[in-house]
Design an enzyme around this catalytic site. Structure first.
Site, PDB file in Angstrom:
ATOM      1  N   LEU A 108       0.880  -1.167   0.000  1.00  0.00           N
ATOM      2  CA  LEU A 108       0.000   0.000   0.000  1.00  0.00           C
ATOM      3  C   LEU A 108       0.917   1.216   0.000  1.00  0.00           C
ATOM      4  O   LEU A 108       1.998   1.176   0.623  1.00  0.00           O
ATOM      5  CB  LEU A 108      -0.878   0.024   1.266  1.00  0.00           C
ATOM      6  CG  LEU A 108      -1.927  -1.087   1.390  1.00  0.00           C
ATOM      7  CD1 LEU A 108      -2.621  -1.021   2.748  1.00  0.00           C
ATOM      8  CD2 LEU A 108      -2.960  -0.987   0.268  1.00  0.00           C
ATOM      9  N   ASP A 109       0.511   2.299  -0.655  1.00  0.00           N
ATOM     10  CA  ASP A 109       1.393   3.460  -0.623  1.00  0.00           C
ATOM     11  C   ASP A 109       1.364   4.085   0.774  1.00  0.00           C
ATOM     12  O   ASP A 109       0.482   3.780   1.579  1.00  0.00           O
ATOM     13  CB  ASP A 109       1.056   4.446  -1.750  1.00  0.00           C
ATOM     14  CG  ASP A 109      -0.287   5.110  -1.586  1.00  0.00           C
ATOM     15  OD1 ASP A 109      -0.484   5.801  -0.570  1.00  0.00           O
ATOM     16  OD2 ASP A 109      -1.142   4.944  -2.469  1.00  0.00           O
ATOM     17  N   ALA A 110       2.337   4.945   1.050  1.00  0.00           N
ATOM     18  CA  ALA A 110       2.547   5.426   2.425  1.00  0.00           C
ATOM     19  C   ALA A 110       1.284   6.011   3.041  1.00  0.00           C
ATOM     20  O   ALA A 110       0.997   5.779   4.222  1.00  0.00           O
ATOM     21  CB  ALA A 110       3.675   6.454   2.441  1.00  0.00           C
TER      22      ALA A 110
END
Ligand code: URA
Length: 248
Positions: A108-110
């Site tokens: 998942l992106d940050a």
């Protein structure tokens, strides 16, 4: 048919220890030709090395190696999925036990929150990473405007991104600024980019489901082990496209 070897552990014992069923049930499964080892139908009397054997029941991978762990984490925003971060942000590995060492299944992106699987199960990771891996991933996206019916249709049909068209998606408007998007691809920042492609900006993104796995009670930053049934359901959804899980 597979030869009976005198080395390793009896297959029905390994299956029973994994939680597939009683030894008797596991013997029946073998007898019925429903168990394969390294791609070959096993016969009763088969022995295996659970560390290395690829064991499947009805085509579904069984996590048989001792010491395997599978965690479901609710990733908070601001935490990265890489092992270390040049900007010094916390990583998901800070949120789960250090030992044994685990890896994320996908990322998942940050800034994205929600469900993430971490495991040391290489066979499962490989299965889920395969290009044909079509397990659905469901997201709730809070966006900066209401999507028109035309925008919703485009998202459902597929939008052009710089790395190509997206596959058809399930998209539903939940509230004025809230949309539920179900995709089965795993491209970088895909949901954010899909929303941008129809003129909107995602202000908050939460993954709420991975295939059969959901857990609305898991607090952000917390993890729990997946049950044997959940791991099997996940493998099933990857191999058979969400068909019924193993019959015991
Ligand atoms: N889509 C995104 O935009 N970000 C994620 O982390 C996952 C899907």
């Amino acid at each position: 048919m597979t030869d009976v070897s005198h080395e390793g552990e009896r297959l029905q014992k390994v299956l029973a220890r994994c939680g597939v069923g009683s030894r008797r049930v596991c013997e029946d499964l073998i007898d019925e030709g429903r168990v394969t080892v390294d791609g070959e139908v096993a016969i009763l009397g088969r022995r295996v090395d659970p560390l290395t054997a690829v064991i499947e029941v009805d085509g579904v991978l069984i996590p048989a190696a001792p010491g395997l762990v599978h965690y479901l984490l609710n990733k908070p925003a601001g935490v990265v999925c890489t092992a270390s971060d040049p900007q010094g942000r916390p990583t998901v590995l800070d949120l789960v036990p250090e030992d044994p060492r685990v890896f994320t299944v996908g990322r998942l992106d940050a800034e994205t929150e929600g469900l993430l699987i971490l495991t040391n199960d290489g066979q499962l990771t490989q299965l889920l990473a395969h290009p044909s891996f079509g397990v659905e991933k469901e997201y709730l996206a809070e966006i900066d405007r209401t999507l028109t019916s035309g925008a919703l249709r485009k998202l459902r049909d597929g939008v052009e991104l710089e790395d190509g068209m997206t596959a058809p998606a399930k998209v539903a408007l939940v509230a004025e600024h809230l949309v539920r998007i179900v995709i089965h691809e795993g491209r970088n920042r895909q949901v954010r980019r899909m929303c941008e492609a129809v003129g909107s900006t995602v202000v908050r993104l939460v993954r709420t489901r991975i295939g059969p796995l959901t857990d609305p009670t898991l607090p952000p930053g917390s993890w729990r082990p997946l049950s044997f049934d959940e791991v099997v359901a996940l493998s099933t959804s990857a191999t058979t496209g969400d068909k019924a899980p193993l019959r015991r």
